[in-house]
Design an enzyme around this catalytic site. Structure first.
Site, PDB file in Angstrom:
ATOM      1  N   GLY A  12       0.792  -1.239   0.000  1.00  0.00           N
ATOM      2  CA  GLY A  12       0.000   0.000   0.000  1.00  0.00           C
ATOM      3  C   GLY A  12       0.815   1.275   0.000  1.00  0.00           C
ATOM      4  O   GLY A  12       0.325   2.315   0.440  1.00  0.00           O
ATOM      5  N   ASN A  14       1.627   3.022  -2.630  1.00  0.00           N
ATOM      6  CA  ASN A  14       0.939   3.949  -3.537  1.00  0.00           C
ATOM      7  C   ASN A  14      -0.288   4.541  -2.860  1.00  0.00           C
ATOM      8  O   ASN A  14      -0.546   5.738  -2.976  1.00  0.00           O
ATOM      9  CB  ASN A  14       0.515   3.240  -4.834  1.00  0.00           C
ATOM     10  CG  ASN A  14       1.612   3.260  -5.876  1.00  0.00           C
ATOM     11  OD1 ASN A  14       1.886   4.288  -6.479  1.00  0.00           O
ATOM     12  ND2 ASN A  14       2.265   2.115  -6.055  1.00  0.00           N
ATOM     13  N   ASN A 103      -6.225   1.887 -12.999  1.00  0.00           N
ATOM     14  CA  ASN A 103      -5.236   0.977 -12.408  1.00  0.00           C
ATOM     15  C   ASN A 103      -3.837   1.489 -12.732  1.00  0.00           C
ATOM     16  O   ASN A 103      -3.629   2.158 -13.746  1.00  0.00           O
ATOM     17  CB  ASN A 103      -5.403  -0.426 -13.012  1.00  0.00           C
ATOM     18  CG  ASN A 103      -4.366  -1.403 -12.503  1.00  0.00           C
ATOM     19  OD1 ASN A 103      -4.097  -1.477 -11.299  1.00  0.00           O
ATOM     20  ND2 ASN A 103      -3.757  -2.158 -13.403  1.00  0.00           N
ATOM     21  N   HIS A 105       0.077   0.163 -13.461  1.00  0.00           N
ATOM     22  CA  HIS A 105       0.835  -1.041 -13.806  1.00  0.00           C
ATOM     23  C   HIS A 105       2.307  -0.663 -13.957  1.00  0.00           C
ATOM     24  O   HIS A 105       2.623   0.344 -14.598  1.00  0.00           O
ATOM     25  CB  HIS A 105       0.300  -1.652 -15.110  1.00  0.00           C
ATOM     26  CG  HIS A 105       0.953  -2.952 -15.433  1.00  0.00           C
ATOM     27  ND1 HIS A 105       0.560  -4.138 -14.858  1.00  0.00           N
ATOM     28  CD2 HIS A 105       2.002  -3.239 -16.230  1.00  0.00           C
ATOM     29  CE1 HIS A 105       1.339  -5.114 -15.304  1.00  0.00           C
ATOM     30  NE2 HIS A 105       2.222  -4.597 -16.141  1.00  0.00           N
ATOM     31  N   ASP A 146      -5.193  -5.692 -17.947  1.00  0.00           N
ATOM     32  CA  ASP A 146      -4.118  -4.780 -18.370  1.00  0.00           C
ATOM     33  C   ASP A 146      -4.391  -4.114 -19.712  1.00  0.00           C
ATOM     34  O   ASP A 146      -3.465  -3.779 -20.443  1.00  0.00           O
ATOM     35  CB  ASP A 146      -2.765  -5.509 -18.450  1.00  0.00           C
ATOM     36  CG  ASP A 146      -2.178  -5.719 -17.082  1.00  0.00           C
ATOM     37  OD1 ASP A 146      -2.588  -5.007 -16.151  1.00  0.00           O
ATOM     38  OD2 ASP A 146      -1.326  -6.602 -16.934  1.00  0.00           O
TER      39      ASP A 146
HETATM   40  C1  GAR Z   1       2.859  -1.282  -7.739  1.00  0.00           C
HETATM   41  O1  GAR Z   1       4.160  -1.290  -8.254  1.00  0.00           O
HETATM   42  C2  GAR Z   1       1.860  -1.440  -8.858  1.00  0.00           C
HETATM   43  O2  GAR Z   1       2.273  -0.867 -10.054  1.00  0.00           O
HETATM   44  C3  GAR Z   1       1.781  -2.928  -8.993  1.00  0.00           C
HETATM   45  O3  GAR Z   1       1.812  -3.395  -7.665  1.00  0.00           O
HETATM   46  C4  GAR Z   1       2.626  -2.522  -6.894  1.00  0.00           C
HETATM   47  C5  GAR Z   1       1.886  -2.205  -5.605  1.00  0.00           C
HETATM   48  O4  GAR Z   1       2.756  -1.573  -4.708  1.00  0.00           O
HETATM   49  N1  GAR Z   1       0.582  -3.306  -9.668  1.00  0.00           N
HETATM   50  C6  GAR Z   1       0.524  -4.294 -10.555  1.00  0.00           C
HETATM   51  O5  GAR Z   1       1.463  -5.007 -10.822  1.00  0.00           O
HETATM   52  C7  GAR Z   1      -0.828  -4.480 -11.213  1.00  0.00           C
HETATM   53  N2  GAR Z   1      -0.728  -5.340 -12.321  1.00  0.00           N
HETATM   54  P1  GAR Z   1       2.201  -0.869  -3.378  1.00  0.00           P
HETATM   55  O6  GAR Z   1       1.287  -1.914  -2.679  1.00  0.00           O
HETATM   56  O7  GAR Z   1       3.408  -0.576  -2.578  1.00  0.00           O
HETATM   57  O8  GAR Z   1       1.437   0.309  -3.785  1.00  0.00           O
END
Ligand code: GAR
Length: 345
Positions: A12, A14, A103, A105, A146
């Protein structure tokens, strides 16, 4: 005030960055975080910020997504923001929030998207392939994994001695910079009630000469949000991808600007194979417990794998669930048929 809901399954970072970014303003706020994992790191991060977190188990996302819609509606959510959310988002939710689910990615989609490509798997694949460039994409969520129109992208260099971990760190920094701006852009594209009403009227108008709908320009308020809240990028992070964002440096970039190009058409995905979850639960309760539990495990793997784009894996899990249901049922019948005569003796 616009309300956003963040969906997150993992650490979490982000979600925390977005909440802090908008936390001090009065235009946008994180009204709710929903997680599908009881022990997700995002829960603790949001506690510290006083933001409500709801745990919604996978079974609800799969079998009763309308519950999620009701939850979002109860908080008056304008935009749904996926930040490391590792589960398939049902078409029921997408239909309730058309063009309002985005989303992030960790690659320059369509590269390194799709089956098995999430989180660190992306960075491992990028480094293994010897790429010199990767990036971040914010896109609208559609039923095809995606895929969906790109809101914004940002390039990130891959250095010669990068490991997946060091690349991930650099990508995360770019994500923290890009996502709040993309959220503002996506919110700016949502028509106001008057515009939505006008669009309905013009659609129902009989005149073939009705004027085409005018694309919404960025509201001054959103530009103000960015001016106040957006901080310049680190030198290590290059500006957004020309032709994907606008190619202009972040501060001068029109905030309602979107990619203007869709991701290369991806083949339509097959429908999700049956999960047999109800049957799994029934045979666990009424027939034979241990194979029933195995059936439940495989049932829940169906949607998880499907959500990651692993269609073959989902089919295998579905078949295994079916097999264990039959085993549980047969053992249940066998036990009952032995038990009844024995109990009469
Ligand atoms: C992020 O890097 C996001 O881009 C990726 O998961 C991570 C979550 O990090 N999402 C994907 O790969 C979706 N396909 P966080 O929990 O530290 O925010």
């Amino acid at each position: 005030m616009k309300n956003i809901a963040i969906l997150a399954s993992g650490s979490g970072t982000n979600a925390e960055n977005i909440a802090r970014f908008f936390g001090e303003g009065n235009k946008i706020r994180v009204a709710l975080v929903i997680t599908n994992r009881k022990k997700a790191g995002v829960i603790g991060r949001m506690e510290g910020l006083g933001i409500d977190v709801e745990y919604v188990p996978n079974i609800v996302w799969d079998n009763d997504p309308q519950q999620v819609v009701e939850l979002l509606r109860s908080r008056d959510i304008d935009l749904v923001v996926l930040a490391g959310f590792m589960h398939y988002v049902s078409p029921v939710i997408l239909a309730a929030y058309p063009d309002r689910v985005v989303n992030i990615h960790p690659s320059l989609l369509p590269a390194y998207g799709g089956k098995g490509m999430w989180g660190h798997h992306v960075h491992e694949a990028v480094v293994a392939a010897g790429e010199t460039e990767s990036g971040v994409t914010v896109h609208y969520v559609t039923e095809v994994f995606d895929s969906g129109e790109i809101v914004m992208q940002q390039r990130v260099p891959v250095l010669p001695d990068d490991s997946p971990e060091s690349l991930e760190e650099r990508i995360h920094k770019a994500e923290y910079e890009l996502y709040p701006r993309a959220i503002v852009a996506a919110l700016g594209r949502i028509p106001s009630e008057e515009e939505a009403g006008a669009a309905v009227e013009s659609e129902s108008a009989v005149e073939a000469s009705a004027p085409p709908a005018v694309p919404k320009s960025v509201d001054e308020e959103w530009a103000e949000v960015l001016k106040v809240r957006y901080e310049p990028s680190e030198a290590s992070v290059p500006p957004p991808v020309p032709g994907a964002g606008t190619g202009l440096p972040p501060q001068s970039q029109p905030q309602n600007m979107v990619a203007g190009q869709s991701v290369a058409a991806m083949p339509d995905r097959e429908p999700m194979p049956p999960t047999f979850l109800l049957w799994s639960m029934l045979v666990t309760l009424c027939c034979c417990f241990i194979p029933g539990i195995a059936a439940i495990v495989f049932s829940s793997m169906v949607s998880t794998r499907y959500g990651r784009g692993d269609i073959e894996g989902a089919k295998r899990a579905s078949r295994m669930a079916e097999i264990w249901i039959i085993v549980s049922f047969c053992l249940g019948v066998l036990t009952a048929s032995l038990y009844v005569p024995l109990s009469l003796v």
